[in-house]
Write a protein that holds these residues in place. Structure first.
Motif, PDB file in Angstrom:
ATOM      1  N   ASN A 149      -4.717  -3.500  -0.581  1.00  0.00           N
ATOM      2  CA  ASN A 149      -5.674  -2.906  -0.361  1.00  0.00           C
ATOM      3  C   ASN A 149      -5.527  -1.237  -0.644  1.00  0.00           C
ATOM      4  O   ASN A 149      -6.241  -0.540  -0.141  1.00  0.00           O
ATOM      5  CB  ASN A 149      -5.983  -2.818   1.277  1.00  0.00           C
ATOM      6  CG  ASN A 149      -4.918  -2.167   2.113  1.00  0.00           C
ATOM      7  OD1 ASN A 149      -3.689  -1.781   1.559  1.00  0.00           O
ATOM      8  ND2 ASN A 149      -5.393  -2.079   3.397  1.00  0.00           N
ATOM      9  N   GLN A 150      -5.025  -1.157  -1.730  1.00  0.00           N
ATOM     10  CA  GLN A 150      -4.718   0.095  -2.374  1.00  0.00           C
ATOM     11  C   GLN A 150      -6.159   0.828  -2.623  1.00  0.00           C
ATOM     12  O   GLN A 150      -6.812   0.136  -3.279  1.00  0.00           O
ATOM     13  CB  GLN A 150      -3.923   0.170  -3.472  1.00  0.00           C
ATOM     14  CG  GLN A 150      -3.496   1.276  -4.169  1.00  0.00           C
ATOM     15  CD  GLN A 150      -2.331   2.223  -3.164  1.00  0.00           C
ATOM     16  OE1 GLN A 150      -1.335   1.561  -2.780  1.00  0.00           O
ATOM     17  NE2 GLN A 150      -2.639   3.376  -2.999  1.00  0.00           N
ATOM     18  N   THR A 151      -6.093   2.030  -2.572  1.00  0.00           N
ATOM     19  CA  THR A 151      -7.404   2.817  -2.667  1.00  0.00           C
ATOM     20  C   THR A 151      -7.200   3.420  -4.065  1.00  0.00           C
ATOM     21  O   THR A 151      -5.947   3.914  -4.421  1.00  0.00           O
ATOM     22  CB  THR A 151      -7.898   3.958  -1.651  1.00  0.00           C
ATOM     23  OG1 THR A 151      -6.433   4.808  -1.395  1.00  0.00           O
ATOM     24  CG2 THR A 151      -8.237   3.106  -0.553  1.00  0.00           C
ATOM     25  N   PHE A 152      -8.207   3.883  -4.754  1.00  0.00           N
ATOM     26  CA  PHE A 152      -7.980   4.636  -5.824  1.00  0.00           C
ATOM     27  C   PHE A 152      -9.180   5.918  -5.997  1.00  0.00           C
ATOM     28  O   PHE A 152     -10.378   5.320  -5.747  1.00  0.00           O
ATOM     29  CB  PHE A 152      -8.348   3.591  -7.255  1.00  0.00           C
ATOM     30  CG  PHE A 152      -7.582   2.595  -7.446  1.00  0.00           C
ATOM     31  CD1 PHE A 152      -6.566   2.777  -8.362  1.00  0.00           C
ATOM     32  CD2 PHE A 152      -7.655   1.433  -6.809  1.00  0.00           C
ATOM     33  CE1 PHE A 152      -5.729   1.709  -8.654  1.00  0.00           C
ATOM     34  CE2 PHE A 152      -6.725   0.203  -6.841  1.00  0.00           C
ATOM     35  CZ  PHE A 152      -5.627   0.634  -8.013  1.00  0.00           C
ATOM     36  N   ILE A 153      -8.627   7.027  -6.120  1.00  0.00           N
ATOM     37  CA  ILE A 153      -9.375   8.188  -6.342  1.00  0.00           C
ATOM     38  C   ILE A 153      -9.108   8.676  -7.630  1.00  0.00           C
ATOM     39  O   ILE A 153      -8.119   8.536  -8.244  1.00  0.00           O
ATOM     40  CB  ILE A 153      -9.490   9.226  -5.252  1.00  0.00           C
ATOM     41  CG1 ILE A 153      -8.058   9.481  -4.997  1.00  0.00           C
ATOM     42  CG2 ILE A 153      -9.730   8.433  -3.850  1.00  0.00           C
ATOM     43  CD1 ILE A 153      -7.786  11.033  -3.990  1.00  0.00           C
ATOM     44  N   GLN A 210     -13.846   2.832 -10.695  1.00  0.00           N
ATOM     45  CA  GLN A 210     -12.674   3.185 -11.010  1.00  0.00           C
ATOM     46  C   GLN A 210     -11.689   2.527 -11.906  1.00  0.00           C
ATOM     47  O   GLN A 210     -10.974   3.251 -12.468  1.00  0.00           O
ATOM     48  CB  GLN A 210     -11.860   2.632  -9.490  1.00  0.00           C
ATOM     49  CG  GLN A 210     -12.539   3.330  -8.314  1.00  0.00           C
ATOM     50  CD  GLN A 210     -12.358   2.442  -6.793  1.00  0.00           C
ATOM     51  OE1 GLN A 210     -12.446   1.263  -7.119  1.00  0.00           O
ATOM     52  NE2 GLN A 210     -12.007   3.129  -5.723  1.00  0.00           N
ATOM     53  N   HIS A 248       0.806  -1.321   0.138  1.00  0.00           N
ATOM     54  CA  HIS A 248       0.134   0.051  -0.023  1.00  0.00           C
ATOM     55  C   HIS A 248       0.915   1.378  -0.082  1.00  0.00           C
ATOM     56  O   HIS A 248       1.891   1.162   0.746  1.00  0.00           O
ATOM     57  CB  HIS A 248      -0.899  -0.133   1.344  1.00  0.00           C
ATOM     58  CG  HIS A 248      -1.807   1.364   1.238  1.00  0.00           C
ATOM     59  ND1 HIS A 248      -3.101   1.242   0.711  1.00  0.00           N
ATOM     60  CD2 HIS A 248      -1.514   2.366   1.897  1.00  0.00           C
ATOM     61  CE1 HIS A 248      -3.647   2.402   0.754  1.00  0.00           C
ATOM     62  NE2 HIS A 248      -2.833   3.121   1.738  1.00  0.00           N
ATOM     63  N   ASP A 266      -5.567  10.167  -7.913  1.00  0.00           N
ATOM     64  CA  ASP A 266      -4.647   9.305  -8.109  1.00  0.00           C
ATOM     65  C   ASP A 266      -4.325   8.415  -9.376  1.00  0.00           C
ATOM     66  O   ASP A 266      -3.441   8.361 -10.074  1.00  0.00           O
ATOM     67  CB  ASP A 266      -4.981   8.044  -7.026  1.00  0.00           C
ATOM     68  CG  ASP A 266      -4.897   8.558  -5.642  1.00  0.00           C
ATOM     69  OD1 ASP A 266      -4.368   9.523  -5.454  1.00  0.00           O
ATOM     70  OD2 ASP A 266      -5.587   7.640  -4.965  1.00  0.00           O
ATOM     71  N   THR A 301       1.377   5.799  -0.938  1.00  0.00           N
ATOM     72  CA  THR A 301       0.591   7.048  -1.131  1.00  0.00           C
ATOM     73  C   THR A 301       0.897   7.556  -2.888  1.00  0.00           C
ATOM     74  O   THR A 301       1.961   7.922  -2.972  1.00  0.00           O
ATOM     75  CB  THR A 301       1.011   8.061  -0.291  1.00  0.00           C
ATOM     76  OG1 THR A 301       0.893   7.725   1.107  1.00  0.00           O
ATOM     77  CG2 THR A 301       0.360   9.442  -0.511  1.00  0.00           C
ATOM     78  N   GLU A 349     -13.178  -0.997  -7.880  1.00  0.00           N
ATOM     79  CA  GLU A 349     -14.672  -1.362  -8.395  1.00  0.00           C
ATOM     80  C   GLU A 349     -14.714  -0.757  -9.862  1.00  0.00           C
ATOM     81  O   GLU A 349     -13.891  -0.093 -10.406  1.00  0.00           O
ATOM     82  CB  GLU A 349     -15.595  -0.803  -7.549  1.00  0.00           C
ATOM     83  CG  GLU A 349     -15.517  -0.965  -5.980  1.00  0.00           C
ATOM     84  CD  GLU A 349     -16.557  -0.671  -5.051  1.00  0.00           C
ATOM     85  OE1 GLU A 349     -17.395   0.414  -5.461  1.00  0.00           O
ATOM     86  OE2 GLU A 349     -16.918  -0.870  -3.848  1.00  0.00           O
ATOM     87  N   SER A 352      -8.226  -5.170  -3.444  1.00  0.00           N
ATOM     88  CA  SER A 352      -9.463  -5.469  -2.748  1.00  0.00           C
ATOM     89  C   SER A 352     -10.453  -4.240  -3.017  1.00  0.00           C
ATOM     90  O   SER A 352     -11.800  -4.580  -3.035  1.00  0.00           O
ATOM     91  CB  SER A 352      -9.455  -5.846  -1.351  1.00  0.00           C
ATOM     92  OG  SER A 352      -8.618  -4.750  -0.625  1.00  0.00           O
ATOM     93  N   ASN A 353     -10.031  -3.092  -3.123  1.00  0.00           N
ATOM     94  CA  ASN A 353     -10.846  -1.636  -3.248  1.00  0.00           C
ATOM     95  C   ASN A 353     -11.312  -1.477  -4.611  1.00  0.00           C
ATOM     96  O   ASN A 353     -11.917  -0.629  -4.989  1.00  0.00           O
ATOM     97  CB  ASN A 353     -10.129  -0.757  -2.426  1.00  0.00           C
ATOM     98  CG  ASN A 353     -10.101  -0.885  -1.104  1.00  0.00           C
ATOM     99  OD1 ASN A 353     -11.132  -1.543  -0.258  1.00  0.00           O
ATOM    100  ND2 ASN A 353      -8.981  -0.836  -0.670  1.00  0.00           N
TER     101      ASN A 353
END
Length: 217
Positions: free
Chosen positions: A63-67, A96, A39, A70, A41, A93, A90-91
């Motif tokens: 579990n990296q997030t995507f906005i 994204q 994970h 990013d 930044t 969808e 896992s995040n």
């Protein structure tokens, strides 16, 4: 003389600055980059990075997030990715992945294994956003099946001759991938050379019988 390295694989923890420094150090030669169970930044790792020659990017089991910001930064840093592996993120969808496909227009191989959040709707985006798709991998996990991918989505994928260039397909632990789906793919993918369907006997899944084997022959 600038150091030359074509591939970096990380399977341990490292800082965002370590990632960024490696991108800078090998900016003229790096073609493949892999991160596993990591994970980070986005801003700290990719700000100011531009590697147009990098074609393979893998971020797996994270579990990296995507906005939106990013993804914009990611696509600017690596605009020519052809092989993208986001298995086990896992995040991730539909919305994204849609933005990623919009910004990375050269993708030919896409791996989305170990993901149960994606649905049939993503096939519409693949058809609309991807110019030439040669390989696709999708699925869930042995103890967490993918129940959202079905024949309806495959029919979208097979529309408008989009599948004419597909050479390899893999579906792991997808409960709704059965004979009808395999027959549809066999009829719609003239260049298909490899089709893999993996499942186990502990989960109720769509039937696979001899009719689809004959279609693939």
């Amino acid at each position: 003389m600038m150091p030359k390295l074509s591939k970096i694989v990380y399977r341990h923890q490292l800082s965002d600055m370590d990632i960024r420094n490696n991108f800078r150090m090998y900016s003229h030669s790096l073609q493949k980059f892999e991160l596993h169970k990591r994970h980070f930044t986005w801003f700290k790792a990719f700000q100011g990075i531009n590697l147009p020659q990098l074609t393979h990017f893998s971020l797996t089991d994270s579990n990296q997030t995507f906005i939106t910001d990013d993804i914009m930064l990611f696509s600017k840093a690596f605009p020519n990715i052809t092989n993208l592996n986001l298995s086990g993120v896992s995040n991730l969808e539909n919305h994204q992945l849609t933005l990623i496909l919009t910004k990375l227009e050269h993708i030919r191989y896409l791996s989305l294994l170990r993901n149960t959040r994606l649905t049939d709707d993503i096939f519409t985006q693949l058809v609309n956003k991807t110019k030439v798709l040669e390989g696709l991998e999708m699925g869930g996990k042995p103890d967490d099946y993918q129940h959202n991918i079905s024949l309806d989505g495959i029919e979208i994928l097979c529309s408008l001759n989009f599948t004419s260039a597909i050479k390899s397909l893999k579906f792991e632990y997808c409960s709704k991938i059965g004979s009808e789906t395999i027959i549809k793919l066999a009829e719609s993918c003239p260049e298909l050379r490899e089709l893999t369907v993996i499942r186990n006997f502990s989960e109720k899944s769509a039937r696979i019988d001899d009719s689809c084997i004959e279609a693939l022959a």
